[in-house]
Every structure is written in structure tokens, then in C-alpha cells.
Design a protein around this motif. Sequence first.
Motif, short mmCIF file in Angstrom:
data_model
loop_
_atom_site.label_atom_id
_atom_site.label_comp_id
_atom_site.label_asym_id
_atom_site.label_seq_id
_atom_site.Cartn_x
_atom_site.Cartn_y
_atom_site.Cartn_z
N MET A 93 0.83 -1.21 0.00
CA MET A 93 0.00 0.00 0.00
C MET A 93 0.86 1.26 0.00
SD MET A 93 -3.05 -1.10 -0.18
CE MET A 93 -3.96 0.39 0.21
N SER A 94 1.94 1.22 -0.70
CA SER A 94 2.89 2.33 -0.74
C SER A 94 2.33 3.48 -1.57
CB SER A 94 4.21 1.86 -1.36
OG SER A 94 4.02 1.59 -2.74
N PRO A 95 2.97 4.67 -1.48
CA PRO A 95 2.54 5.80 -2.31
C PRO A 95 2.56 5.47 -3.80
CG PRO A 95 3.96 6.58 -0.55
CD PRO A 95 3.99 5.08 -0.49
N VAL A 96 3.46 4.57 -4.21
CA VAL A 96 3.53 4.19 -5.63
C VAL A 96 2.25 3.47 -6.04
CG1 VAL A 96 4.74 2.78 -7.33
CG2 VAL A 96 6.04 4.09 -5.64
N ALA A 99 -0.64 6.00 -6.07
CA ALA A 99 -0.58 6.86 -7.25
C ALA A 99 -1.01 6.11 -8.50
CB ALA A 99 0.83 7.42 -7.43
N GLY A 100 -0.60 4.84 -8.60
CA GLY A 100 -0.97 4.03 -9.76
C GLY A 100 -2.45 3.69 -9.80
N THR A 101 -3.11 3.77 -8.65
CA THR A 101 -4.53 3.44 -8.58
C THR A 101 -5.42 4.62 -8.92
OG1 THR A 101 -3.99 1.85 -6.82
CG2 THR A 101 -6.30 2.43 -7.05
N LEU A 140 -7.54 -3.96 -6.52
CA LEU A 140 -6.27 -4.19 -5.81
C LEU A 140 -6.06 -5.67 -5.49
CD1 LEU A 140 -6.18 -1.18 -3.33
CD2 LEU A 140 -4.77 -1.50 -5.36
N ALA A 141 -7.14 -6.38 -5.18
CA ALA A 141 -7.02 -7.79 -4.79
C ALA A 141 -7.02 -8.72 -5.99
CB ALA A 141 -8.16 -8.17 -3.85
N GLY A 142 -7.26 -8.17 -7.17
CA GLY A 142 -7.30 -9.02 -8.35
C GLY A 142 -8.55 -9.89 -8.38
N ALA A 143 -9.64 -9.39 -7.82
CA ALA A 143 -10.92 -10.10 -7.83
C ALA A 143 -11.79 -9.54 -8.95
CB ALA A 143 -11.62 -9.94 -6.49
N PRO A 144 -12.73 -10.31 -9.45
CA PRO A 144 -13.62 -9.79 -10.49
C PRO A 144 -14.43 -8.60 -9.97
CG PRO A 144 -13.83 -12.19 -10.27
CD PRO A 144 -13.01 -11.72 -9.12
N ALA A 145 -14.63 -7.61 -10.81
CA ALA A 145 -15.41 -6.44 -10.41
C ALA A 145 -16.82 -6.84 -10.01
CB ALA A 145 -15.44 -5.42 -11.54
N SER A 146 -17.30 -7.95 -10.55
CA SER A 146 -18.65 -8.43 -10.21
C SER A 146 -18.75 -8.88 -8.76
CB SER A 146 -19.04 -9.59 -11.13
OG SER A 146 -18.10 -10.66 -11.04
N GLN A 340 -4.83 4.61 4.54
CA GLN A 340 -5.24 6.01 4.58
C GLN A 340 -4.88 6.77 3.31
OE1 GLN A 340 -2.74 8.68 7.28
NE2 GLN A 340 -2.19 6.68 8.09
N GLY A 341 -3.74 6.46 2.72
CA GLY A 341 -3.37 7.14 1.47
C GLY A 341 -4.37 6.86 0.37
N LEU A 342 -4.76 5.60 0.26
CA LEU A 342 -5.74 5.22 -0.76
C LEU A 342 -7.10 5.85 -0.46
CD1 LEU A 342 -6.47 3.53 -3.24
CD2 LEU A 342 -6.95 1.63 -1.68
#
Length: 395
Positions: A93-96, A99-101, A140-146, A340-342
Motif C-alpha cells: 500500500m505504498s505511495p507508488v 498513485a498508480g490506482t 487491488l485484490a485481483g478479484a472480479p469487479a462483479s 489512509q493514502g488510498l
Amino acid sequence: MFTVDPFAPDAGTHLGGAADGRAVVQGPYGYAVLTHEAASAVLRDSRFQNSALRLMEEFGIKDGPVHDFRERSIIMVEGKQQLRLRTPLARFMSPVTVAGTRAVLRSIVTDIVTGLDTSRPVEFHDAVDRQIPSLVYCHLAGAPASDAPKVQRLSEGTLALLTRDKSLTASILDSYDELFEYLGELIACKREQGLGEDMLSYLINLNDEGRLTDIELITEATSMLEASSVNTAHQIGLVVWTLLRDRAVWSRLVGDPSLIAPAVVEALRLYPRTGVVSKIATEEVEVAGVTIPAGSDIHVAVWSANRDPERFGSAGEFDLDRERNQPLTFSTGSHNCLGQGLAKVEMEEVVQHLVEYFPNATVVADATRIGQAGGRWLVDSLTLDLNATTSSVIP
């Protein structure tokens, strides 16, 4: 003598900071910490342990897989074990990563709002706030959006514990059972189909490398899912509600969107979703001249500390130009909120979208209900007129 109950619905009648000169007060609930300085000290002191396990036991959950999960979870353990479990999650959960999210999040917000009928007032909390965090979790978890509706429901169901409503015990246990089953299936599916660059794959890799045990893998994954949605959803609503009601502030944001980030922080200071952080003294500790006996409940009133006039000038007012603005909304110390950053970026992107596409948006006051329960600010409903024809916003 003036008393303060940090869990009372009218707790906000105490304007913040010390009460009758006292940083720590006592009542039937135990001890309440009211000032920013004392609150920061308690939150950073490992002699105060999170009370979530005791709360769970008060619900009658004294053994079994749910109790075992909480006992070994990252919010309960201290020292080297806490650092060992926290470090991989903090790295992911880094700033990188955050930022990428942001671009993905911007697309999520746009897709949700585009699907709304904005020709009439919108119940924004259900339609927008509650949808975003679970979709971000799935990304983030790589789960289906559904899976997002299920993630949202499980986060709300497990964290219902924090309402302190013991009639919900059975549904809380059912939610955890379903959550454990869901994550077990998701992990198995990832192992079968191949790991990616997502958070859950990252944890599975650590498990394969022997850096997380099988139990720790499911514990970490459970902790991230249960915390993924419900608090952030309410906090998004609280931020939007705060900013849209102050038309002078909203005018400045429309004129200068670079002010959105500090505006979000100031809204977080005034209306923290987690208004109280409850701890237990593991030994006798002195706080602000008050001796807290071992085993005592001690509740950090974040809503009071965030409005402490000794720390924040004009503490009850929204100040977009406030300097050194570091509220305790996401806690502090070794147990500060990993996400918290996210969470801040989620709030910023919602506000950004409103500023850009709906600059005249207003709160429909008689269809909006914001309140407090169990020491937590909550949004029951937040209705917005996104295309208000009259507004004090300066073009």
C-alpha cells in the motif's frame, strides 16, 4: 462538573479538547481521552491494546474461528509480530501503489456517476459512496469487479460489530463465515489460474516463500477485506457533505482544484468516521496526570482531539488554509491506518469529479441524514442536487 460520554449521540455538544481543564475524563464507559496531545500519546503507546477482541467477547464470541482471527489479527498483536505482519501490507500500500490506482479510481467514479439520472436529486451515498471502495478493493485484490457487491456486504456485515448492537451477533458470525469461504475460494482460484501483480497474489507469494503461514495468509487477507469498504464509504459521504455545505469553500475548489487535497484533510478533521478508538490498558499507565489502572477501558475521542483548540486555531471552523493540519482521523503510531493514502485519494477523486462536472451541486438538506452512533459518524442518506440551477459558486 461537566461530563463527556464519547459514545453518546449528542457527544458533539462538547466542542473539543479538554473538558473543565481535564484531558482525561472518567464515566461508566471507562476513561475518555479528549485532547490532541494525550490522544496522540495513547495511540502511540503499545501498553494500550485494541479492545476489538474484548468487544467481540462481549458479543458472546469467545471462541471459534472468528474469535481466533481477531486474536491474531494485525490490530491486536504488538512488537515484532505486529511489525512482521504490517510490513508486507505497508509495502504493497505504498505511495507508488496509491498513485498508480488514481487513474483506475477516476474511471470507476466516472462510470458510476455516468450511470446516474442527474435530472433529479440523487441519493449519493447509496448510488456512489458505497459503490466505490469495494470496486477499488476488487481491483487491488485481483478479484472480479462483479464481486464488489459481495465485498461491500461482507465489509459492512463484519464491521457491524463496531455498532455495539449485540442483537447483530448471529449476522456478524455469518458474515465472517462467508468472508472466510469467499477468500479461500479466491486464493484457490488464483493458485490454479496463476498469480498476478495484485495484493492477494502478493500475499500468496509471501506464503509460498515461507514468510507468511497459511493461517497468517488468510488473516491478512481477511483484515484487508473487512476494512476495505464500509468506513471509507461513510467517510467519502462525510467529506462531500462537509464541502458542499460551505459554499465559500466550494467556490474556491471550483476555481482552484489544487485545493481539493487540503480541503479533504480539513473535512476529515472535522468529521472523522472513526470518532472513537477504544483501547485497554495492559498495565497501570499515567495519562495526562490521570492513573489508568491495568485492564481499564480507555477511549480516544478522535472527534474531540481533532477539535482541540490547543492544537488547532479556530478548531470548530473549516479553514482551507490551515497549516500543520495533522488530524488523528486515521490514528497515529504503529497502528495507524494502512489504507489512509488510498482512502484520501478516493475522496479526492469524488470531489474532483463533482468540481469538474457538477460545480453547482448542492446538498438537499431535508433528504439528508448524518448522525453519530457508537462513537462513529455515519451517513444514513446524502441526497444531492447535482445540477442545481441556483448556486453561490463563482465560475
